[in-house]
Design a protein around this motif. Structure first.
Motif, short mmCIF file in Angstrom:
data_model
loop_
_atom_site.label_atom_id
_atom_site.label_comp_id
_atom_site.label_asym_id
_atom_site.label_seq_id
_atom_site.Cartn_x
_atom_site.Cartn_y
_atom_site.Cartn_z
N ARG A 32 -1.43 7.23 1.06
CA ARG A 32 -2.72 6.63 0.77
C ARG A 32 -3.58 7.59 -0.05
NH1 ARG A 32 -5.75 4.53 5.84
NH2 ARG A 32 -5.46 6.72 6.42
N ARG A 45 -9.49 7.57 -7.42
CA ARG A 45 -10.06 6.51 -8.25
C ARG A 45 -11.13 5.79 -7.43
NH1 ARG A 45 -7.68 9.27 -11.02
NH2 ARG A 45 -6.17 8.83 -12.67
N HIS A 89 -11.12 3.01 -6.17
CA HIS A 89 -10.49 2.24 -5.10
C HIS A 89 -9.46 3.11 -4.38
CE1 HIS A 89 -7.83 2.06 -8.58
NE2 HIS A 89 -6.82 1.78 -7.75
N GLN A 90 -9.28 2.84 -3.08
CA GLN A 90 -8.15 3.43 -2.37
C GLN A 90 -6.89 2.65 -2.73
OE1 GLN A 90 -8.57 3.87 1.86
NE2 GLN A 90 -10.72 4.43 1.75
N TRP A 91 -5.76 3.32 -2.69
CA TRP A 91 -4.52 2.61 -2.96
C TRP A 91 -3.35 3.32 -2.28
CZ3 TRP A 91 -0.65 4.91 -6.07
CH2 TRP A 91 -1.04 6.10 -6.72
N ILE A 92 -2.27 2.58 -2.12
CA ILE A 92 -1.08 3.09 -1.45
C ILE A 92 0.02 3.34 -2.46
CG2 ILE A 92 0.65 2.68 0.34
CD1 ILE A 92 -2.20 2.93 1.40
N ASN A 93 0.49 4.57 -2.51
CA ASN A 93 1.69 4.89 -3.27
C ASN A 93 2.87 4.41 -2.41
OD1 ASN A 93 2.24 7.36 -5.59
ND2 ASN A 93 3.98 6.53 -4.47
N VAL A 115 4.19 0.56 -10.70
CA VAL A 115 3.19 0.36 -9.65
C VAL A 115 2.14 1.47 -9.68
CG1 VAL A 115 2.83 0.31 -7.15
CG2 VAL A 115 4.72 -0.97 -8.16
N GLN A 130 -2.06 1.59 -10.69
CA GLN A 130 -3.08 2.03 -9.74
C GLN A 130 -3.92 3.18 -10.29
OE1 GLN A 130 -3.98 0.66 -6.92
NE2 GLN A 130 -2.41 -0.91 -6.92
#
Length: 402
Positions: free
Chosen positions: A82, A87, A89-93, A385, A389
């Protein structure tokens, strides 16, 4: 007469190499795990990838479905990394290809591995305790002097940790980070992700284990003094004090890799072969890669030149991955992130292999065949992906500007 291979060291890399050899070598081999029980294992918790779980399953019959197995490693499930404050926004690798990984307590891995290998691989697995005083490649064998006694092996894999000298190593320029402060939180809300939290001085990992969570605050001593790093870590975690047992022993980081993974009858793995900051469990990936390269060198007759060339290529691709994250900066307009961004952009701009690969991804994406692209540290769909992100748009054809 059986052939013998010794694996020196029982850190994560040594145990993974041991498992790989037990799984893939036949009964004509004996695989020795060699270690000094007086030497402590660095244990702050580790984040893994799908390949780690795959090898653990093959070698030890470990199963995520078995509560006893998971408990034995103090493990928790991991579905990805996570990213926070890199950035807006949070995002999941994500872990793609249907993978599930784990976080685990590396202090528990040796006992779990030894018990299972003893039971499941009785013809291959052996142990030898003592201090390795010398390691000598004699051409037709490798001689180890252990507590004053000489033991001979056909091959040895050296996993004894950080080398004493870096004369035969390359010091990497893929990161500016060189220090880490660790703090343990005993009460936390578990989520199945490894935290990658951008801070004004670098980034902080969070590894959730059964019973506690370990945080590691990474920063550059050349840019940030320790007192400032401590204050920022406390503020980020919302704690009045940090775990003195850890932060008083600051961890010094140095990114490097061996010029040669194999030489004669001696091979390297773990910190003896390489070290990089723990971004998206990159070291675990490289340990597993080295496992296979070493096996093919010992058993399948792959030359040292080819083995070493493939190893260096794999490491340099992972360096590119690390620089790739840094080149776009974070939400912190600080001295560290300005320097990290400029350094990463400059480095990647000189990496012809990396730029050519991204160009190939764009072309294959345009013609609808992206998934046929070759692997470059990551699979092509992983690049797609993560690229979206981070907002780089390499794959879509509009790369970031400096």
């Amino acid at each position: 007469m059986k052939r013998k291979v010794g694996v020196v060291g029982v850190g994560s890399a040594g145990l993974l190499n041991l498992m790989h050899l037990c799984v893939w070598l036949d009964k004509s081999w004996e695989v020795y795990s060699i270690h000094d029980p007086k030497k402590k294992i660095l244990g702050i918790g580790e984040s893994t990838n799908g390949g780690f779980v795959d090898l653990l399953e093959r070698a030890t019959n470990f199963s995520i479905a078995q509560a006893a197995d998971v408990s034995a490693l103090g493990a928790t499930l991991k579905f990805g990394s996570r990213f926070v404050d890199w950035r807006p926004h949070q995002w999941i690798n994500p872990l793609l290809n249907g993978n599930v990984a784990v976080h685990f307590n590396n202090r528990n891995l040796k006992d779990f591995t030894y018990e299972r290998l003893t039971r499941l691989w009785p013809d291959q697995f052996r142990t030898l305790e003592g201090d390795v005083e010398s390691l000598d490649d004699r051409g037709d064998k490798v001689s180890l002097t252990i507590d004053g006694r000489e033991h001979d092996f056909d091959y040895v894999v050296d996993c004894r940790g950080t080398p004493d000298s870096f004369d035969n190593y390359v010091i990497s320029d893929c990161t500016l980070l060189d220090r880490c402060i660790v703090h343990r939180v005993d009460e936390y809300d578990y989520e199945p992700f490894t935290d990658h939290i951008a801070t004004k001085n670098g980034w902080m990992f969070g590894v959730p284990l059964q019973g506690w969570k370990t945080y590691g605050y990474l920063y550059s001593q050349k840019i940030t003094d320790k007192a400032a790093a401590l204050r920022d870590m406390q503020e980020r975690l919302g704690v009045a004090t940090l775990d003195a047992a850890h932060y008083e022993q600051e961890y010094v980081l140095r990114s490097y890799y061996a010029k040669q993974l194999v030489s004669g009858r001696v091979c390297k793995n773990g910190n003896r072969a390489l070290f990089f900051e723990p971004l998206v469990a990159n070291s675990i990936f490289l340990y597993l890669r080295a496992n296979r390269l070493i096996f093919d060198y010992i058993v399948n007759g792959v030359s040292a030149e080819q083995t070493n060339g493939t190893f260096v290529k794999s490491v340099q691709e992972m360096e590119d991955v690390i620089s790739y994250y840094y080149q776009g900066g974070s939400m912190h307009p600080t001295e560290f992130w300005k320097a990290a961004t400029e350094s990463a952009q400059s480095r990647l701009g000189q990496r012809r292999e990396f730029l050519e690969y991204l160009g190939r991804l764009r072309a294959m994406k345009a013609e609808g065949t992206l998934h046929r692209a070759p692997v470059y540290a990551w699979a092509p769909h992983t690049w797609q992906v993560v690229d979206a992100q981070l907002g780089y748009n390499y794959v879509e054809g509009v790369p970031p500007t400096a």
